[in-house]
Design an enzyme around this catalytic site. Structure first.
Site, PDB file in Angstrom:
ATOM      1  N   CYS A 263     -32.609  19.165   0.470  1.00 24.67           N
ATOM      2  CA  CYS A 263     -31.729  18.519  -0.679  1.00 24.67           C
ATOM      3  C   CYS A 263     -32.352  18.389  -2.063  1.00 24.67           C
ATOM      4  O   CYS A 263     -31.619  18.217  -2.801  1.00 24.67           O
ATOM      5  CB  CYS A 263     -31.090  17.164  -0.051  1.00 24.67           C
ATOM      6  SG  CYS A 263     -32.555  15.907   0.231  1.00 24.67           S
TER       7      CYS A 263
ATOM      8  N   HIS B 210     -32.285  10.754   0.754  1.00 26.57           N
ATOM      9  CA  HIS B 210     -31.368  12.023   0.481  1.00 26.57           C
ATOM     10  C   HIS B 210     -31.189  12.233  -1.013  1.00 26.57           C
ATOM     11  O   HIS B 210     -30.813  11.197  -1.582  1.00 26.57           O
ATOM     12  CB  HIS B 210     -30.232  12.012   1.258  1.00 26.57           C
ATOM     13  CG  HIS B 210     -29.302  13.328   1.144  1.00 26.57           C
ATOM     14  ND1 HIS B 210     -29.702  14.513   1.719  1.00 26.57           N
ATOM     15  CD2 HIS B 210     -28.053  13.210   0.568  1.00 26.57           C
ATOM     16  CE1 HIS B 210     -28.664  15.087   1.644  1.00 26.57           C
ATOM     17  NE2 HIS B 210     -27.592  14.659   0.846  1.00 26.57           N
TER      18      HIS B 210
END
Ligand SMILES: [Zn+2]
Ligand SMILES: [Zn+2]
Ligand SMILES: [Zn+2]
Length: 326
Positions: A41, A295
Site C-alpha cells: 500500500c 495502512h
C-alpha cells in the site's frame, strides 16, 4: 502531500475548464493490487500520486531515454505501470514489477524489501531520487544537479540555503546550501503554532512550525540562541510537504485536518524567496498520502474533472460532498 503550482488565468476558473461529458479526455484512474502479505500500500499510494501529477506524468512521457538497470530498473517499471494506466482495460493493475525493482535497488540497505511494510513518503522521495540517477547517473552529487531533463530536480527540488543571523550582535553564519525533495514539518510543532497564529497563512504556519524548535547558538557566541533562516532560491513546480507524527496513534488528527490549507505561498513557507516567479506563484493542494491503522491510501485532485479521487489499493472512488470540519 503535494502542492502543484497553478497560475489562474485572469477571470478564469478551474472548474470552467472541464466540460461535462468529455470523459475521454480524463487521465484514466485505475486501482493497484495489493494481495495479502504483499504490504504494497505504501508503494501504491506513492505511484498513484505520481501518476495524477500532470507535470510528472507528462514529463516522464516526453523523456527520450534513460540509463537502464534492466531487471531492477525502477524507471522502466514505473513506465510500464504508467502505460498500463493509460491503455489497460483492467480496473486494477499489479504493481509487482515496481515493487521488485525497488526491493532489488535497496537490497543492501534492507529497505523496501518484499512483503514488508514501509514508509510511503520515503518511497515517494526515493523513487524521485532514482529517476534522477536514471537520467543523470554521472551526477552523484544530488544537491548540484542542474540537468534540464532531470524531472526530479527541475520540477520537485527546492534549492535552499540556511543561515543564522544574530539580532543581538549581527553576526551571521556561513550560508549552507542544500536541496530538498520533501519539506518535513513536525505535527506537534504545527499544532502548537496553530494556537498562536490564527490569522497567518498556511505557509507561514508551516514555516513557524519547522523553525520554532530549531534554535542555534549565535555564530560569534555572544550567548544568544537564534532561529535558522531558510531561503528558497528556485521556483519548484511541485512542492511536497511531509508531516512527521510522533506516534502511530495521535489525537491531533482532527486538529491537523482543520489547519491544513489548500493554498500555499512559497513566500510564507520560507524566510525569503529570491526567485521572482516563486514569489508570485500560488500553489494548490492536489494530492495527499494518508496513513492510518498500519495502512496507506491516497487522494488526488483530478485536474480535468476538478474532482478529488480516493485511492485505496484496488479501490478507486470519487470523493463527493466533502464536509468541512467546523
Ligand atoms: Zn530501464
Ligand atoms: Zn537531478
Ligand atoms: Zn550574537
Amino acid at each position: 502531500m503535494a502542492w502543484v503550482k497553478f497560475f489562474r488565468k485572469p477571470g478564469g476558473k478551474l472548474a470552467n475548464s472541464y466540460q461535462a461529458g468529455s470523459m475521454l479526455s480524463l487521465a484514466p484512474t485505475k486501482g493497484l493490487l495489493n494481495e495479502p502479505g504483499q504490504n504494497s500500500c505504501f508503494l501504491n499510494s506513492a505511484v498513484q500520486v505520481l501518476w495524477q501529477l500532470d507535470i510528472f506524468r507528462r514529463s516522464l512521457r516526453q523523456l527520450p531515454g534513460h540509463y537502464c538497470l534492466g531487471e531492477s530498473c525502477i524507471f522502466c517499471a514505473l513506465k510500464v505501470i504508467f502505460s498500463q494506466f493509460q491503455h489497460s482495460r483492467e480496473r486494477a493493475l499489479p504493481s509487482d514489477n515496481l515493487r521488485l525493482a525497488l526491493a532489488e535497488t535497496f537490497k543492501d540497505e534492507q529497505r523496501f524489501q518484499l512483503g514488508f511494510m514501509d514508509d510511503a513518503a520515503e518511497c515517494f522521495e526515493n523513487i524521485l531520487q532514482q529517476i534522477h540517477l536514471h537520467i543523470v547517473p554521472e551526477e552523484k552529487e544530488k544537491d548540484s544537479c542542474t540537468s534540464r531533463s532531470c524531472i526530479t530536480h527541475q520540477k520537485f527540488a527546492m534549492t535552499l540555503y540556511e543561515q543564522s543571523v544574530c539580532r543581538s550582535c549581527g553576526a551571521s553564519s556561513d550560508p549552507h546550501p542544500f536541496t530538498e525533495l520533501v519539506h518535513y514539518v513536525s505535527i506537534t510543532a504545527l499544532c502548537q503554532q496553530v494556537y498562536q497564529r490564527r490569522d497567518e497563512s498556511f505557509g507561514e504556519l508551516l514555516q513557524a512550525a519547522s523553525t520554532i524548535g530549531d534554535l542555534r547558538n549565535c555564530p560569534s557566541n555572544c550567548g544568544q540562541r537564534i532561529k535558522i533562516r531558510r531561503v528558497l532560491m528556485n521556483s519548484p513546480q511541485i512542492v511536497t510537504i511531509g508531516f512527521v507524527w510522533d506516534s502511530d496513534q495521535s489525537d491531533l488528527t482532527e486538529e491537523v485536518i482543520r489547519s491544513l490549507g489548500s493554498n500555499l505561498n512559497l513566500s510564507g513557507l520560507f524566510y525569503r524567496v529570491t526567485d521572482e516567479q516563486a514569489k508570485r506563484g500560488e500553489l494548490l493542494l492536489v494530492a495527499m498520502i494518508c496513513y492510518s491503522s498500519r495502512h496507506y491510501c491516497s487522494f488526488a485532485f483530478h485536474t480535468k474533472s476538478s474532482k478529488w479521487v480516493f485511492f485505496d489499493d484496488a479501490t478507486v472512488k470519487e470523493v463527493r460532498g466533502i464536509k468541512k470540519i467546523p
